[in-house]
Design an enzyme around this catalytic site. Sequence first.
Site, PDB file in Angstrom:
ATOM      1  N   HIS A 217       9.220  -2.905   8.753  1.00 24.86           N
ATOM      2  CA  HIS A 217       8.133  -3.360   7.970  1.00 24.86           C
ATOM      3  C   HIS A 217       8.562  -3.652   6.594  1.00 24.86           C
ATOM      4  O   HIS A 217       8.330  -4.693   6.142  1.00 24.86           O
ATOM      5  CB  HIS A 217       7.048  -2.192   7.784  1.00 24.86           C
ATOM      6  CG  HIS A 217       5.772  -2.447   7.114  1.00 24.86           C
ATOM      7  ND1 HIS A 217       5.108  -3.680   7.263  1.00 24.86           N
ATOM      8  CD2 HIS A 217       5.429  -2.052   5.945  1.00 24.86           C
ATOM      9  CE1 HIS A 217       4.023  -3.700   6.516  1.00 24.86           C
ATOM     10  NE2 HIS A 217       4.285  -2.853   5.597  1.00 24.86           N
TER      11      HIS A 217
ATOM     12  N   SER B 220       3.210  -6.923   2.951  1.00 21.93           N
ATOM     13  CA  SER B 220       2.191  -5.799   3.386  1.00 21.93           C
ATOM     14  C   SER B 220       1.017  -6.084   2.732  1.00 21.93           C
ATOM     15  O   SER B 220       0.230  -7.228   2.805  1.00 21.93           O
ATOM     16  CB  SER B 220       2.971  -4.390   3.334  1.00 21.93           C
ATOM     17  OG  SER B 220       1.705  -3.531   4.067  1.00 21.93           O
ATOM     18  N   MET B 221       0.323  -4.914   2.029  1.00 20.30           N
ATOM     19  CA  MET B 221      -0.853  -5.360   1.439  1.00 20.30           C
ATOM     20  C   MET B 221      -0.793  -6.108   0.464  1.00 20.30           C
ATOM     21  O   MET B 221      -1.587  -6.833  -0.151  1.00 20.30           O
ATOM     22  CB  MET B 221      -1.430  -3.810   0.833  1.00 20.30           C
ATOM     23  CG  MET B 221      -2.653  -4.037   0.054  1.00 20.30           C
ATOM     24  SD  MET B 221      -3.637  -2.650  -0.513  1.00 20.30           S
ATOM     25  CE  MET B 221      -2.665  -2.318  -2.057  1.00 20.30           C
TER      26      MET B 221
ATOM     27  N   ASP C 117       7.548  -3.816  13.900  1.00 23.75           N
ATOM     28  CA  ASP C 117       6.993  -3.193  12.402  1.00 23.75           C
ATOM     29  C   ASP C 117       6.209  -1.955  12.955  1.00 23.75           C
ATOM     30  O   ASP C 117       5.326  -2.030  13.910  1.00 23.75           O
ATOM     31  CB  ASP C 117       6.197  -4.227  11.835  1.00 23.75           C
ATOM     32  CG  ASP C 117       5.563  -3.760  10.856  1.00 23.75           C
ATOM     33  OD1 ASP C 117       5.352  -2.816  10.396  1.00 23.75           O
ATOM     34  OD2 ASP C 117       5.247  -4.950   9.774  1.00 23.75           O
TER      35      ASP C 117
ATOM     36  N   PHE D 266       0.746  -1.072  -0.045  1.00 24.79           N
ATOM     37  CA  PHE D 266       0.033   0.002   0.226  1.00 24.79           C
ATOM     38  C   PHE D 266       0.847   1.357  -0.003  1.00 24.79           C
ATOM     39  O   PHE D 266       1.575   1.242   0.883  1.00 24.79           O
ATOM     40  CB  PHE D 266      -0.911  -0.077   1.332  1.00 24.79           C
ATOM     41  CG  PHE D 266      -1.842   1.113   1.593  1.00 24.79           C
ATOM     42  CD1 PHE D 266      -2.942   1.093   0.544  1.00 24.79           C
ATOM     43  CD2 PHE D 266      -1.604   2.094   2.557  1.00 24.79           C
ATOM     44  CE1 PHE D 266      -3.859   2.328   0.820  1.00 24.79           C
ATOM     45  CE2 PHE D 266      -2.400   3.120   2.575  1.00 24.79           C
ATOM     46  CZ  PHE D 266      -3.767   3.079   1.833  1.00 24.79           C
TER      47      PHE D 266
END
Length: 246
Positions: A224, A97-98, A194, A29
């Site tokens: 992250h 992540s996303m 994160d 994202f």
Amino acid sequence: MAEQYTVLEGAESFHFEGNRVGVLVSHGFTGTTQSMRPLGKAFADAGYTVCGPRLKGHGTHYEDMEKTTFHDWIQSIEEGYQWLQKRCDTIYMCGLSMGGTLSLYMAEKYSGLKGIVLINAAIEVPDMETATTMKDTRFIDAIGSDIKKPNVQELAYEKTPVQSIREIVGLMEQVRLDLNKVTCPTFIFVSNEDHVVPPYNSEVIYKEIQSEVKEIISLKESYHVATLDNDQAYIIEKALEFISKH
């Protein structure tokens, strides 16, 4: 006429033609393909056919992203999947992540997916849920570049559209409800520290998916964006091992 945005240098989609085993890689994202290119290149060097789509509205301008929905992001991934289907007999997916959220979505929907590799995947981010309630705010500060390694920058937006946060929250909710539909082999990387996605997300995913083969591994030296961080080589090594094994 719709405003045309140019794609930032380094944010382009990438493709590597290799053997009949395909790997679909997805960035996260507000990020770009830059965060996944080292992994994509490593998969290609191992002989695999690789597709790294630029998610719609990403890698251009945050006002461009503001106009897209999570259905657009899914479509970007599905187009990459179709590109691989024409060239491969077996397809894996790897997402950050996303991108991990989208990998779960694909595993829920496509039984043909052979296995998934998740890196700090997101299914519940309380800070984002809070941000969705902002009425008179159009953009908030950036979430990109959460990296422990000094002097490494993620190519990501300097602002985050609140409307886009509403979209990712909708996507996470939908994916979380269907986690029990994930049955393919799953390898989960989670950073101990994160500042974007709480590490407990990975624990929830691990517990709720129905895969018989599943493994979760801690990353101790990365934040992250682990694919650009200190554990990059370790992630590549373990992901390649996972694909060759399954």
